[in-house]
Scaffold this motif. Sequence first.
Motif, PDB file in Angstrom:
ATOM      1  N   ALA A  33      73.631  64.014  47.589  1.00 54.34           N
ATOM      2  CA  ALA A  33      72.471  63.447  48.279  1.00 54.34           C
ATOM      3  C   ALA A  33      72.075  62.169  47.551  1.00 54.34           C
ATOM      4  N   ILE A  34      71.984  61.068  48.301  1.00 55.97           N
ATOM      5  CA  ILE A  34      71.626  59.776  47.724  1.00 55.97           C
ATOM      6  C   ILE A  34      70.307  59.343  48.340  1.00 55.97           C
ATOM      7  N   PHE A  35      69.351  58.978  47.503  1.00 57.84           N
ATOM      8  CA  PHE A  35      68.012  58.628  47.951  1.00 57.84           C
ATOM      9  C   PHE A  35      67.677  57.195  47.582  1.00 57.84           C
ATOM     10  N   ARG A  36      66.979  56.534  48.500  1.00 56.41           N
ATOM     11  CA  ARG A  36      66.435  55.198  48.250  1.00 56.41           C
ATOM     12  C   ARG A  36      64.917  55.350  48.215  1.00 56.41           C
ATOM     13  N   ILE A  37      64.307  54.992  47.099  1.00 57.02           N
ATOM     14  CA  ILE A  37      62.884  55.226  46.906  1.00 57.02           C
ATOM     15  C   ILE A  37      62.137  53.904  46.773  1.00 57.02           C
ATOM     16  N   GLY A  38      61.114  53.756  47.614  1.00 52.82           N
ATOM     17  CA  GLY A  38      60.171  52.658  47.500  1.00 52.82           C
ATOM     18  C   GLY A  38      60.692  51.297  47.884  1.00 52.82           C
ATOM     19  N   ALA A  39      59.756  50.361  47.887  1.00 53.65           N
ATOM     20  CA  ALA A  39      60.059  48.973  48.245  1.00 53.65           C
ATOM     21  C   ALA A  39      60.978  48.319  47.212  1.00 53.65           C
ATOM     22  N   ALA A  40      60.912  48.781  45.966  1.00 52.37           N
ATOM     23  CA  ALA A  40      61.769  48.233  44.919  1.00 52.37           C
ATOM     24  C   ALA A  40      63.205  48.723  45.046  1.00 52.37           C
ATOM     25  N   ALA A  41      63.435  49.655  45.961  1.00 52.72           N
ATOM     26  CA  ALA A  41      64.765  50.198  46.246  1.00 52.72           C
ATOM     27  C   ALA A  41      65.438  50.781  45.006  1.00 52.72           C
ATOM     28  N   GLN A  42      64.786  51.786  44.411  1.00 48.46           N
ATOM     29  CA  GLN A  42      65.429  52.566  43.352  1.00 48.46           C
ATOM     30  C   GLN A  42      66.333  53.577  44.041  1.00 48.46           C
ATOM     31  N   PHE A  43      67.513  53.804  43.483  1.00 52.48           N
ATOM     32  CA  PHE A  43      68.444  54.762  44.061  1.00 52.48           C
ATOM     33  C   PHE A  43      68.681  55.909  43.091  1.00 52.48           C
ATOM     34  N   PHE A  44      68.791  57.124  43.651  1.00 45.59           N
ATOM     35  CA  PHE A  44      69.040  58.329  42.879  1.00 45.59           C
ATOM     36  C   PHE A  44      70.090  59.154  43.609  1.00 45.59           C
ATOM     37  N   ALA A  45      70.846  59.962  42.856  1.00 46.92           N
ATOM     38  CA  ALA A  45      71.843  60.836  43.463  1.00 46.92           C
ATOM     39  C   ALA A  45      71.819  62.190  42.756  1.00 46.92           C
ATOM     40  N   ILE A  46      71.784  63.250  43.564  1.00 46.96           N
ATOM     41  CA  ILE A  46      71.846  64.618  43.057  1.00 46.96           C
ATOM     42  C   ILE A  46      72.803  65.406  43.948  1.00 46.96           C
ATOM     43  N   ASP A  47      73.184  66.610  43.507  1.00 48.77           N
ATOM     44  CA  ASP A  47      73.965  67.483  44.375  1.00 48.77           C
ATOM     45  C   ASP A  47      73.178  67.718  45.660  1.00 48.77           C
ATOM     46  N   ASN A  48      73.867  67.804  46.773  1.00 44.51           N
ATOM     47  CA  ASN A  48      73.195  67.991  48.060  1.00 44.51           C
ATOM     48  C   ASN A  48      73.022  69.457  48.418  1.00 44.51           C
ATOM     49  N   VAL A  49      73.730  70.354  47.764  1.00 49.87           N
ATOM     50  CA  VAL A  49      73.685  71.772  48.118  1.00 49.87           C
ATOM     51  C   VAL A  49      72.470  72.437  47.481  1.00 49.87           C
ATOM     52  N   ASP A  50      71.628  73.028  48.332  1.00 47.35           N
ATOM     53  CA  ASP A  50      70.474  73.798  47.863  1.00 47.35           C
ATOM     54  C   ASP A  50      71.023  75.050  47.183  1.00 47.35           C
ATOM     55  N   PRO A  51      70.790  75.225  45.886  1.00 53.00           N
ATOM     56  CA  PRO A  51      71.389  76.355  45.171  1.00 53.00           C
ATOM     57  C   PRO A  51      70.876  77.720  45.633  1.00 53.00           C
TER      58      PRO A  51
END
Length: 113
Positions: A33-51
């Motif tokens: 799962a890749i997320f784009r956060i806020g106007a500053a466009a910070q990006f984060f990535a975590i496993d996409n599977v809900d454990p």
Amino acid sequence: MTTETLHWTAVCAATDILPDTGVCALVDGVHVAIFRIGAAAQFFAIDNVDPKSGASVLSRGLVGSLRERIVVASPLYKNHFDLRTGECIEAPEHSVRAHAVRVEEGRVQVALA
């Protein structure tokens, strides 16, 4: 391991991810799962599977903040996952991996943890 020695996989254009949303990508056989956060466009990535459920759904969760943490809430069980670390706030035993993410030449790239 430095960012130069990681194996980076291009996923999509940075502009393909709307602010404060996530997308799912298959990176070397792993649902990420890749997320784009806020106007500053910070990006984060975590496993996409809900454990807890085993479903590949975290990219569809709602993003927000709990105290100073940027989180996504699982759409199934509403557990919150820290986007920087992958820690499940309510149940640390259900934490997921956080992955390295960067934007190069307008493309989002992910390297698995």
